[in-house]
Design a protein around this motif. Structure first.
Motif, short mmCIF file in Angstrom:
data_model
loop_
_atom_site.label_atom_id
_atom_site.label_comp_id
_atom_site.label_asym_id
_atom_site.label_seq_id
_atom_site.Cartn_x
_atom_site.Cartn_y
_atom_site.Cartn_z
N VAL A 12 0.84 -1.19 0.00
CA VAL A 12 0.00 0.00 0.00
C VAL A 12 0.88 1.25 0.00
O VAL A 12 1.79 1.38 0.83
N VAL A 13 0.64 2.14 -0.95
CA VAL A 13 1.40 3.38 -1.02
C VAL A 13 0.44 4.56 -1.08
O VAL A 13 -0.72 4.43 -1.49
N THR A 14 0.93 5.71 -0.67
CA THR A 14 0.20 6.96 -0.78
C THR A 14 0.70 7.71 -1.99
O THR A 14 1.91 7.77 -2.24
N ALA A 15 -0.23 8.26 -2.76
CA ALA A 15 0.15 8.96 -3.99
C ALA A 15 -0.71 10.20 -4.16
O ALA A 15 -1.80 10.31 -3.59
N ALA A 16 -0.19 11.13 -4.93
CA ALA A 16 -0.95 12.32 -5.32
C ALA A 16 -1.51 12.09 -6.71
O ALA A 16 -0.82 11.58 -7.60
N GLN A 17 -2.77 12.45 -6.90
CA GLN A 17 -3.39 12.35 -8.21
C GLN A 17 -3.07 13.61 -8.98
O GLN A 17 -3.49 14.71 -8.60
N THR A 18 -2.30 13.49 -10.06
CA THR A 18 -1.86 14.64 -10.84
C THR A 18 -2.22 14.44 -12.30
O THR A 18 -2.77 13.40 -12.69
N SER A 19 -1.89 15.43 -13.12
CA SER A 19 -2.13 15.31 -14.56
C SER A 19 -1.28 14.22 -15.19
O SER A 19 -1.56 13.79 -16.31
N HIS A 20 -0.24 13.77 -14.50
CA HIS A 20 0.63 12.71 -15.00
C HIS A 20 0.20 11.32 -14.52
O HIS A 20 0.86 10.33 -14.81
N GLY A 21 -0.89 11.26 -13.76
CA GLY A 21 -1.32 10.00 -13.16
C GLY A 21 -1.10 10.03 -11.67
O GLY A 21 -1.03 11.10 -11.04
N PHE A 22 -1.00 8.86 -11.05
CA PHE A 22 -0.75 8.77 -9.62
C PHE A 22 0.76 8.80 -9.38
O PHE A 22 1.48 7.92 -9.83
N GLN A 23 1.22 9.82 -8.69
CA GLN A 23 2.65 9.95 -8.40
C GLN A 23 2.89 9.68 -6.92
O GLN A 23 2.30 10.34 -6.05
N ARG A 24 3.75 8.72 -6.67
CA ARG A 24 4.03 8.34 -5.29
C ARG A 24 4.61 9.53 -4.51
O ARG A 24 5.43 10.29 -5.03
N ILE A 25 4.14 9.68 -3.28
CA ILE A 25 4.66 10.72 -2.41
C ILE A 25 5.89 10.17 -1.71
O ILE A 25 5.82 9.15 -1.01
N LEU A 26 7.03 10.80 -1.92
CA LEU A 26 8.30 10.26 -1.44
C LEU A 26 8.37 10.29 0.08
O LEU A 26 7.93 11.24 0.73
N GLY A 27 8.93 9.23 0.61
CA GLY A 27 9.16 9.16 2.05
C GLY A 27 7.91 8.88 2.85
O GLY A 27 7.93 8.99 4.06
N ASP A 28 6.82 8.53 2.16
CA ASP A 28 5.58 8.34 2.91
C ASP A 28 5.55 6.97 3.59
O ASP A 28 6.12 6.00 3.09
N PRO A 29 4.92 6.87 4.74
CA PRO A 29 4.78 5.59 5.43
C PRO A 29 3.43 4.95 5.14
O PRO A 29 2.83 4.33 6.01
N ALA A 30 2.90 5.16 3.93
CA ALA A 30 1.61 4.62 3.52
C ALA A 30 0.48 5.17 4.37
O ALA A 30 -0.51 4.49 4.62
N SER A 31 0.60 6.41 4.81
CA SER A 31 -0.46 7.06 5.57
C SER A 31 -0.69 8.44 4.99
O SER A 31 0.20 9.29 5.06
N PRO A 32 -1.88 8.72 4.44
CA PRO A 32 -2.13 10.05 3.88
C PRO A 32 -1.93 11.16 4.89
O PRO A 32 -1.53 12.27 4.53
N LEU A 33 -2.19 10.89 6.16
CA LEU A 33 -2.13 11.96 7.15
C LEU A 33 -0.71 12.30 7.56
O LEU A 33 -0.48 13.24 8.32
N ALA A 34 0.27 11.55 7.06
CA ALA A 34 1.67 11.90 7.31
C ALA A 34 2.19 12.87 6.27
O ALA A 34 3.34 13.28 6.32
N VAL A 35 1.33 13.23 5.32
CA VAL A 35 1.75 14.07 4.21
C VAL A 35 1.52 15.54 4.53
O VAL A 35 0.46 15.92 5.02
N ASP A 36 2.52 16.35 4.27
CA ASP A 36 2.37 17.80 4.32
C ASP A 36 2.10 18.27 2.89
O ASP A 36 3.02 18.29 2.07
N PRO A 37 0.85 18.63 2.57
CA PRO A 37 0.53 18.97 1.18
C PRO A 37 1.37 20.13 0.64
O PRO A 37 1.61 20.21 -0.56
N ALA A 38 1.83 21.00 1.51
CA ALA A 38 2.59 22.16 1.04
C ALA A 38 4.04 21.83 0.71
O ALA A 38 4.71 22.59 0.00
#
Length: 268
Positions: A12-38
């Motif tokens: 299970v990975v966390t990704a951002a939905q972008t115009s290029h498709g789903f791009q993995r968020i680097l360094g994520d621990p598979a938890s969306p709430l660990a992501v700083d969107p900024a």
């Protein structure tokens, strides 16, 4: 940012939905709430099955929170939020089936709801500051077994059957939803529109709900608040309608997206 959880060959990975498709968020621990969107760094494009975008610690749900739904149900306007819960084990993602045994449950209903994803530990927060606790928003379908809901005198069993909480398709972070009280939302069953309303119909808005709930219990990161459903539930139609095997339910919210769930309820 639109954040999804994917089941990939790497887990299970966390990704951002972008115009290029789903791009993995680097360094994520598979938890969306660990992501700083900024400050999130995006890696390579990944593919996988879209899962529910969050695994909630608890699901706090609100009943009778839309004026148009209160009118169709011929009920009184609540003086304070009506709180119940759904078990986290009821969560599924878009594309997964809503399942039930029609020999046990027959009056199964749809309820589109704006789901609030809590982003930080929150206790006794004033309404004026409550939206600062929001990580983001997603679409929920508060599927309900009406005969169980109304027979029990409380709603947990009727609301918590496995698969009775479709979520998704993504968490849209709070910075992209400046006013959660101005969102169109609705439901289609087999392509037919059955719910079509706006979050401006809420009796208690998102900020009020967070503030009220936090007076009595701590809201933790990843918790969900399901904020109620508008008019158009099958239980209150004439004639009454319920979901059946083979139906397809689409629930959508402006600016967030839609989730699509088939119904599997084969006769014995």
């Amino acid at each position: 940012m639109r954040i999804v959880r994917l089941q990939t060959s790497d887990g299970v990975v966390t990704a951002a939905q972008t115009s290029h498709g789903f791009q993995r968020i680097l360094g994520d621990p598979a938890s969306p709430l660990a992501v700083d969107p900024a400050a999130a760094e995006l890696g390579h494009v990944v593919e996988g099955e879209v899962l529910a975008p969050v695994v909630p610690g608890k699901i706090v749900a609100i009943g009778l929170n839309y004026l148009d739904h209160i009118r169709e149900a011929s009920m009184d306007v609540p003086q304070s939020p009506l709180i119940f819960t759904k078990f986290p084990s009821s969560v599924i993602g878009t594309g997964s089936a809503i399942r039930f045994d029609p020999s046990e449950i027959r009056r199964v209903d749809w309820e589109v709801e704006l789901a609030v994803v809590i982003g930080r530990s929150t206790r006794s927060v004033p309404a004026a500051a409550a939206l600062e606790s929001v990580f983001g928003y997603t679409v929920a379908n508060d599927v309900s077994a009406r005969e169980a809901q109304f027979a029990d005198g409380q709603w947990v069993r009727g609301k918590s059957l496995d698969t009775f909480c479709p979520l998704g398709p993504a968490i849209v972070t709070a910075d992209e939803i400046p006013d959660p009280q101005r969102l169109a939302l609705g439901t289609r069953v087999n392509g037919e529109s059955v719910q079509d309303s706006s979050t401006k119909e809420m009796v208690f808005g998102v900020a009020e709900l967070i503030s009220y709930c936090s007076r009595f219990f701590t809201l933790e990161p990843g918790d969900l608040i399901l904020t109620g459903t508008p008019w158009g539930c099958g239980e209150f139609m004439t004639p009454q309608r319920s979901l059946r095997d083979g139906d397809v339910v689409e629930t959508w919210i402006e600016g967030i997206g839609e989730i699509v769930n088939p119904v599997l309820a084969p006769a014995a």
